[in-house]
Design an enzyme around this catalytic site. Structure first.
Site, PDB file in Angstrom:
ATOM      1  N   GLU A 143       0.861  -1.176   0.000  1.00 56.27           N
ATOM      2  CA  GLU A 143       0.000   0.000   0.000  1.00 56.27           C
ATOM      3  C   GLU A 143       0.896   1.224   0.000  1.00 56.27           C
ATOM      4  O   GLU A 143       2.127   1.116   0.090  1.00 56.27           O
ATOM      5  CB  GLU A 143      -0.954   0.000   1.202  1.00 56.27           C
ATOM      6  N   HIS A 263      -8.373  10.177   3.661  1.00 59.46           N
ATOM      7  CA  HIS A 263      -8.067   9.105   2.710  1.00 59.46           C
ATOM      8  C   HIS A 263      -8.258   9.660   1.307  1.00 59.46           C
ATOM      9  O   HIS A 263      -9.287  10.249   0.991  1.00 59.46           O
ATOM     10  CB  HIS A 263      -8.980   7.901   2.934  1.00 59.46           C
ATOM     11  N   ARG A 312      -0.207   8.796   2.067  1.00 61.63           N
ATOM     12  CA  ARG A 312      -1.571   9.287   1.878  1.00 61.63           C
ATOM     13  C   ARG A 312      -1.673  10.806   1.833  1.00 61.63           C
ATOM     14  O   ARG A 312      -2.462  11.356   1.071  1.00 61.63           O
ATOM     15  CB  ARG A 312      -2.469   8.737   3.004  1.00 61.63           C
ATOM     16  N   HIS A 373     -10.632  10.424   7.391  1.00 59.90           N
ATOM     17  CA  HIS A 373     -10.440   8.976   7.529  1.00 59.90           C
ATOM     18  C   HIS A 373      -9.888   8.566   8.879  1.00 59.90           C
ATOM     19  O   HIS A 373     -10.439   7.699   9.549  1.00 59.90           O
ATOM     20  CB  HIS A 373      -9.506   8.495   6.420  1.00 59.90           C
ATOM     21  N   ARG A 408      -0.308   8.854   9.241  1.00 60.12           N
ATOM     22  CA  ARG A 408      -0.220   7.406   9.445  1.00 60.12           C
ATOM     23  C   ARG A 408       0.155   6.677   8.169  1.00 60.12           C
ATOM     24  O   ARG A 408      -0.394   6.939   7.104  1.00 60.12           O
ATOM     25  CB  ARG A 408      -1.568   6.878   9.955  1.00 60.12           C
TER      26      ARG A 408
END
Length: 863
Positions: A143, A263, A312, A373, A408
């Protein structure tokens, strides 16, 4: 506005936010050893882990909806852990630090990546089934922000649902009690300020309906996130920031709330769509999907070296920039090349959701836009989940452990819940096993009186709060937009009508509390970093803002403090922590002493003498040696000081134990490591060790003086501020006993209380009426005062400055009806005569007040 000075503390000039929710008094009470608030991966793992450590304990899980509700079940991507032989914890750590943009706590991240694989295997052993390849090996994917394939997943894109299923099933088979449909309201505290339970409201019918209380020796917040503070979010409807709001009202420190992760790829359902939005997992990009604009241009290639798999915050900002440049209200995620088979097998949930909303990802690019998110900040917690309120722990998204920094890393959230849940369970178990105050379940009865101001927000304000936050405090922020949101939030606190206590008003109050703290932090941080993007300060500014914003709530409003990042953390070896806890000492209190000593000793540039005289790479071994005979106390404390000042680079071996008698020349401990660190830590370690050993040595002399009489030597409250617990521990090491730890432990009526009340008996009755369940001790200085207090029911009488002859008379008069203590005018020469009168205790204030230090030195062996 000038940036917040790192040395300043700022009180916001805004109307007070309620410090307590308006609610009916609890109509029922439940007792537990541990109460866990929340039923996601963090809460359920913790409850199960603690039950495994202590099967006899009563563990209670409180959840806002049903057990299967919450954010965990919505997690699609998976759990990040180093399982590939080609991968390493160091690489996972590096990826996490990069994503955190300078604000990760490296030690916390190290804990996460090293303990993560074991925690994940424990989850598998508990019944979670993850996707495997044809050979039975776990499938691993990537990811955003990860440079290795290290994400395990289940059901293709239904990882959270499988994790939740396995944990719920394990819980159903355990002895853990569950209260569902329960909204936690406020923290209960005991007289000493320690967490003692929670108040909550249960929605439904039955014995536990309406507002009640759970009394517990340890409280764990695992309440998840606060995404519902925004109009559009991936979070479920229950994520209203209840845990963070409760912690603020309880006086706990909340850190880095401005770092809300948006997100980048949430299914765009139209400009008016609000509430929970469908998530398009980052794993879709991990499998090869790309971001494009309406013209099909791949805009991420020139933004970051990882392109569509950038962290992100980078992707969300790039999407927002492209939307501005093109005038579009969304971008597209193109995965048409997957084909129908891959969509149905690898991403069945996302495939179904897209089709439900009229989009076929097999033949169409998916419209996406960023939405709220994940909260990287939260209730400040240490490596064992302890918050700034004793007895209160935080775990999972509600906590700020430092592992996420300013942004994160994908799939680290479920891992954090697993790792820190196990650590919290172990910490609570160690504390309870040691028999410290946190281990004692509060006695039944009414909670401690709480006079903090109460209040509620009109529930009709909820959509206004969410709308303002989405417009002015989301992905794009600036001074003007944040000021506008702040003014709107202030006006929201006022309502022309009375607000009734109910679920809707409690949630609205929580949302306003969290939103207010978030906006104040965002207004103060005048830079762009991670998921905090200021249009008016577009650059990262380490000179001013390489640090954390800590928020607390007081009667005056929100207080914000800047804490520089990298401010030395305390490193305690595990055995030292265990030994401190078993000794009844709070490791956090001991480490706070180290920080005070460090602030006194070390300013820039540091220990100048050691820096000038000792080569940087030199190491050595030193002996901690007794220079006089005595009783040793504080060896674990000294070892902790060596570890703290060296950040764990010094290692120690203790050769004797606290409470042992030592003679001149005995080596008590050896310490090995960098020579500079040895000499920098020496003074603090020896200051504490010599002082505590001096107390233990003097206590030992008194104990030996009365040996065989049945009387015990005990201390008083004549201790140095901040050192009471340590000094009383030293008394125990010397064979003595402890009297009161504080003015709240027991009532002690002395001469001035007698004068104020108009007599000994009157004073006794006043205390008994005010605190009917409290032990009462009375100090008297004449024989004729004894009988009246005995008649009132005194449990202990302190005979102040009585002669030996008067002590004999007092012992005969009391005849075992109360314990007796002799105090005042005692010396070692007269101690035995006093003890032989039959009194139970000799109170010696000199034990802690004026004991000479035991001479102990540190000797370098040299090369």
């Amino acid at each position: 506005m000038k940036p917040l000075n790192p040395r300043e503390e700022t009180v916001m000039a805004i109307p007070a936010i309620p410090q307590r929710l308006t609610a009916p008094a609890p109509g029922w009470t439940v007792e537990a050893d541990v109460v866990v608030v929340g039923s996601g991966i963090a809460g359920l793992t913790l409850a199960l882990r603690y039950t495994g450590l202590d099967p006899e304990a009563k563990v209670l899980v409180v959840t806002k909806d049903v057990l299967s509700s919450g954010s965990t079940r919505w997690a699609q991507g998976g759990i990040a852990a180093v399982l590939d032989p080609q991968d390493t914890p160091a690489e996972h750590l590096s990826d996490t630090l990069v994503a955190g943009v300078g604000l990760c706590d490296e030690e916390a991240v190290r804990v996460l990546v090293t303990e993560g694989p074991g925690a994940l295997r424990g989850l598998i052993a508990a019944g979670a089934r993850f996707d495997t390849d044809d050979s039975g090996e776990l499938q691993l994917t990537r990811e955003g922000g990860h440079r290795r394939n290290r994400i395990v997943h289940a059901g293709g894109d239904a990882t959270g649902a499988e994790v939740q299923r396995a944990l719920v099933q394990a819980l159903r088979e355990s002895s853990i009690e569950v209260i569902e449909h329960a909204l936690v309201l406020d923290l209960l505290k005991d007289a000493g300020g320690r967490a003692a339970g929670v108040t909550l409201h249960v929605m439904g019918e039955g014995e536990r309906d309406g507002v009640g209380a759970v009394r517990a020796g340890a409280v764990v917040l695992a309440t998840g996130g606060m995404g519902q503070v925004y109009a559009a979010t991936t979070n479920p409807v229950v994520s209203t920031g209840d845990g963070v709001a409760l912690a603020l009202r309880a006086g706990a420190v909340v850190r880095d709330l401005e770092f809300v992760q948006f997100h980048p790829t949430v299914l765009w359902l139209g400009e008016d769509s609000t509430g929970q939005q469908p998530l398009i997992s980052e794993a879709v990009r991990g499998e090869g999907a790309v971001l494009v604009d309406a013209e099909g241009v791949r805009f991420m290639k020139d933004v970051h070296e990882l392109a569509d798999l950038a962290p992100r915050d980078v992707v969300a900002k790039a999407i927002m920039r492209r939307m501005r440049e093109t005038g579009a209200d969304h971008m597209y995620l193109d995965a048409r090349h997957f084909g129908e088979e891959k969509w149905r097998t690898r991403f069945p949930t996302i495939h179904a959701v897209c089709r439900e909303h009229g989009i076929d990802p097999v033949t169409q690019p998916i419209p996406v836009a960023p939405a709220a998110h994940y909260a990287s900040g939260g209730v400040r917690a240490d490596l064992h989940g302890r918050t700034s309120v004793p007895g209160l722990y935080a775990c999972g998204e509600v906590a700020c452990t430092g592992v996420h920094g300013a942004n994160r890393l994908a799939s680290n959230s479920l891992l954090e819940g697993l790792v820190f849940a196990e650590r919290i369970a172990a910490d609570i178990h160690a504390v309870r096993r040691a028999g410290s105050p946190a281990a004692v379940r509060p006695a039944p009865g009414e909670p401690m009186a709480d006079d903090r101001p109460t209040g509620l927000v009109d529930p009709r304000a909820r959509p206004r709060i969410q709308g303002h936050m989405s417009r002015g405090a989301s992905v794009l922020r600036g001074q003007d937009s944040l000021n506008e949101v702040a003014r709107a939030l202030v006006s929201t606190r006022w309502t022309p009508v009375a607000v009734e206590p109910c679920t809707e008003s409690w949630e609205a109050t929580n949302l306003l509390t969290v939103a207010s703290a978030l906006v104040e932090a965002a207004r103060n941080r005048e830079e762009t970093r991670g998921s905090h993007w200021r249009e008016d300060f577009p650059e990262r500014n380490d000179a001013w803002w390489l640090g954390h914003l800590d928020v607390t709530l007081t009667a005056e409003g929100m207080t914000m403090t800047y804490v520089p990042h990298g401010q030395r953390a305390t490193v305690l070896p595990p055995q030292v922590e265990t030994d401190l806890i078993e000794a009844g000492l709070d490791p956090a209190m001991v480490t706070a002493l180290f920080r005070v000593a460090e602030d006194e000793d070390l300013q820039a540039p540091g220990d100048v003498t050691s820096l000038a005289t000792i080569p940087a790479g030199q190491t050595d071994t030193a002996d901690v040696v007794a220079r006089a005979d005595g009783v040793v106390s504080g060896l674990a404390v000294a070892e902790g000081a060596f570890s703290h000042f060296s950040q764990g680079r010094l290692t120690a071996e203790r050769l004797v134990k606290d409470g042992e008698r030592v003679t001149r020349g005995d080596v008590l401990m050896t310490v090995t490591g960098p020579t500079r660190d040895l000499l920098t830590a020496e003074r603090t370690a020896l200051n504490l060790l010599t002082h505590l050993s001096g107390i233990a040595t003097l206590t030992d002399r008194w104990v030996r003086a009365v040996e065989g009489t049945g009387a015990r030597i005990r201390d008083s409250r004549k201790t140095l501020p901040g050192l009471r617990a340590l000094e009383k521990y030293a008394v125990r090491c010397g064979g003595g006993a402890n009297h009161r730890m504080s003015l709240s432990d027991a009532a002690l009526i002395k001469d001035n209380h007698v004068v104020a009340a108009g007599g000994v008996a009157e004073a006794f009755r006043a205390v008994r009426d005010a605190y009917p369940g409290l032990s009462i001790e009375v100090e008297v200085d004449r024989i004729d005062q004894i009988e009246p207090v005995l008649a009132e029911g005194a449990e202990e009488i302190l005979l102040d400055n009585f002669t030996v002859d008067d002590l004999v008379l007092a012992v005969r008069l009391v005849d075992g009806r109360a314990r007796l203590e002799s105090s005042g005018g005692l010396t070692l020469d007269t101690a035995r005569d006093v003890a032989e009168t039959g009194v139970d205790y000799l109170a010696v204030g000199a034990l802690t007040h004026s004991a000479p230090a035991l001479d102990i030195a540190l000797d370098l062996r040299g090369n």
